[in-house]
Design a protein around this motif. Structure first.
Motif, PDB file in Angstrom:
ATOM      1  N   ASP A  16      26.516  -7.082  27.233  1.00  0.00           N
ATOM      2  CA  ASP A  16      25.199  -7.530  27.454  1.00  0.00           C
ATOM      3  C   ASP A  16      24.083  -6.246  27.208  1.00  0.00           C
ATOM      4  OD1 ASP A  16      22.708  -9.065  27.898  1.00  0.00           O
ATOM      5  OD2 ASP A  16      22.625  -8.133  29.701  1.00  0.00           O
TER       6      ASP A  16
ATOM      7  N   GLN B 224      12.870 -15.900  23.617  1.00  0.00           N
ATOM      8  CA  GLN B 224      13.493 -16.300  22.395  1.00  0.00           C
ATOM      9  C   GLN B 224      13.149 -17.146  21.664  1.00  0.00           C
ATOM     10  OE1 GLN B 224      17.294 -17.557  22.696  1.00  0.00           O
ATOM     11  NE2 GLN B 224      17.872 -17.713  20.798  1.00  0.00           N
TER      12      GLN B 224
ATOM     13  N   HIS C 125      23.380 -11.851  26.435  1.00  0.00           N
ATOM     14  CA  HIS C 125      22.211 -11.965  27.486  1.00  0.00           C
ATOM     15  C   HIS C 125      22.396 -12.905  28.421  1.00  0.00           C
ATOM     16  CE1 HIS C 125      18.943 -10.160  29.660  1.00  0.00           C
ATOM     17  NE2 HIS C 125      18.016 -11.215  29.128  1.00  0.00           N
ATOM     18  N   TYR C 126      22.565 -14.021  27.784  1.00  0.00           N
ATOM     19  CA  TYR C 126      22.641 -15.356  28.795  1.00  0.00           C
ATOM     20  C   TYR C 126      23.914 -15.374  29.404  1.00  0.00           C
ATOM     21  CZ  TYR C 126      18.823 -17.367  25.964  1.00  0.00           C
ATOM     22  OH  TYR C 126      17.606 -17.541  25.303  1.00  0.00           O
TER      23      TYR C 126
ATOM     24  N   SER D  10      21.384  -5.988  28.028  1.00  0.00           N
ATOM     25  CA  SER D  10      20.472  -6.581  29.068  1.00  0.00           C
ATOM     26  C   SER D  10      19.323  -5.766  29.504  1.00  0.00           C
ATOM     27  CB  SER D  10      21.412  -6.801  30.446  1.00  0.00           C
ATOM     28  OG  SER D  10      21.870  -5.867  30.795  1.00  0.00           O
TER      29      SER D  10
ATOM     30  N   TYR E  19      21.030 -12.642  22.384  1.00  0.00           N
ATOM     31  CA  TYR E  19      20.796 -13.542  23.542  1.00  0.00           C
ATOM     32  C   TYR E  19      22.159 -14.407  23.927  1.00  0.00           C
ATOM     33  CZ  TYR E  19      15.725 -13.096  23.552  1.00  0.00           C
ATOM     34  OH  TYR E  19      14.532 -12.573  23.661  1.00  0.00           O
TER      35      TYR E  19
ATOM     36  N   CYS F  40      15.628  -6.321  18.870  1.00  0.00           N
ATOM     37  CA  CYS F  40      14.820  -7.389  18.329  1.00  0.00           C
ATOM     38  C   CYS F  40      13.640  -6.957  17.613  1.00  0.00           C
ATOM     39  CB  CYS F  40      14.234  -8.471  19.505  1.00  0.00           C
ATOM     40  SG  CYS F  40      15.613  -9.280  20.228  1.00  0.00           S
TER      41      CYS F  40
ATOM     42  N   MET G 286      16.561  -4.502  24.520  1.00  0.00           N
ATOM     43  CA  MET G 286      16.620  -5.816  23.920  1.00  0.00           C
ATOM     44  C   MET G 286      15.257  -5.685  22.795  1.00  0.00           C
ATOM     45  SD  MET G 286      18.629  -8.449  24.508  1.00  0.00           S
ATOM     46  CE  MET G 286      17.728 -10.106  24.413  1.00  0.00           C
TER      47      MET G 286
ATOM     48  N   THR H 261      13.116 -15.896  29.746  1.00  0.00           N
ATOM     49  CA  THR H 261      13.905 -15.512  28.659  1.00  0.00           C
ATOM     50  C   THR H 261      13.826 -16.490  27.768  1.00  0.00           C
ATOM     51  OG1 THR H 261      15.338 -14.436  30.398  1.00  0.00           O
ATOM     52  CG2 THR H 261      16.307 -14.338  28.111  1.00  0.00           C
TER      53      THR H 261
ATOM     54  N   SER I 198      17.412 -20.909  18.481  1.00  0.00           N
ATOM     55  CA  SER I 198      17.181 -20.083  17.200  1.00  0.00           C
ATOM     56  C   SER I 198      16.818 -21.111  16.174  1.00  0.00           C
ATOM     57  CB  SER I 198      18.382 -19.257  16.741  1.00  0.00           C
ATOM     58  OG  SER I 198      18.559 -18.359  17.530  1.00  0.00           O
TER      59      SER I 198
ATOM     60  N   ALA J 115      22.252 -20.481  22.412  1.00  0.00           N
ATOM     61  CA  ALA J 115      21.184 -19.593  21.862  1.00  0.00           C
ATOM     62  C   ALA J 115      21.112 -19.818  20.437  1.00  0.00           C
ATOM     63  CB  ALA J 115      21.996 -18.100  21.810  1.00  0.00           C
TER      64      ALA J 115
END
Length: 210
Positions: free
Chosen positions: A65, A184, A125-126, A67, A122, A76, A72, A180, A162, A158
């Motif tokens: 992750d 995204q 992360h999820y 995280s 992501y 990103c 992040m 979160t 997107s 995810a």
């Protein structure tokens, strides 16, 4: 080193920058190096997602992750900046010294790779947020009562955000997860606008060339 794939991909991209031809523009070297880091990472991400079952996801979710909030933001942000660099390279046109096929090919690879990178980050992360939560406070509810989702399930969630900038048949159950997902969604909304704008720009360039 807790994120070996991300670390290796970043190192590959950084080293590649210094090995590329000096005659290329700085922006072109940055973008090629970015792609040389991103696409191997995406390949390992796909391989990991396809071969890891739910038990494996639970075991490695924390390691894979990205995280921390800082990381992040950096990753990103780098994806967004790669699209901005493409805009700058396209704006140079023939003054960049690169052929149209090279610039347009680099544009496609960069935009698609950056878009997929955000979804991959992501996904991890999820998975981390889900498996680090108490069983009575799971942040996501999957269809058919699925309690041990795999990376493919998180990738589905995810990628749906997107593509459609909205959630799917997976329910969001906690405030922190909603925050979160909201971040995204906003990021991907502007990403999708950028992709649309670049596509129109490239189509106009082809039309003028003919």
């Amino acid at each position: 080193m807790h994120r070996p794939r991300l670390f290796a991909a970043s190192a590959l991209g950084a080293v590649s920058f210094f090995l590329l031809p000096d005659g290329w523009t700085f922006t072109a070297r940055v973008l090629v190096a970015w792609n040389l880091g991103v696409w191997p990472y995406l390949a390992t991400f796909a391989w990991l997602s396809l071969r890891t079952n739910a038990a494996g996801v639970r075991a490695i979710a924390k390691q894979e992750d990205a995280s921390s909030a800082g990381l992040m933001v950096v990753m990103c942000g780098a994806a967004v900046l790669s699209v901005a660099a493409i805009v700058a390279e396209l704006a140079r046109g023939s003054h960049s010294g690169q052929s149209g096929a090279f610039v347009y090919g680099l544009t496609a690879l960069t935009v698609i790779g950056s878009w997929l990178l955000v979804a991959a980050l992501y996904t991890f992360h999820y998975a981390h947020l889900y498996y680090s939560s108490a069983e009575n406070r799971l942040p996501l509810a999957f269809p058919e009562g699925l309690k041990s989702p795999s990376y493919l399930d998180f990738m589905y969630f995810a990628l749906t955000i997107s593509v459609a900038v909205q959630t799917s048949d997976v329910s969001v159950r906690t405030t922190s997860m909603r925050a979160t997902v909201m971040v995204q969604s906003v990021l991907c909304f502007f990403f999708n606008l950028a992709i649309l704008g670049l596509s129109i720009n490239i189509a106009a360039g082809f039309a003028q060339g003919h």
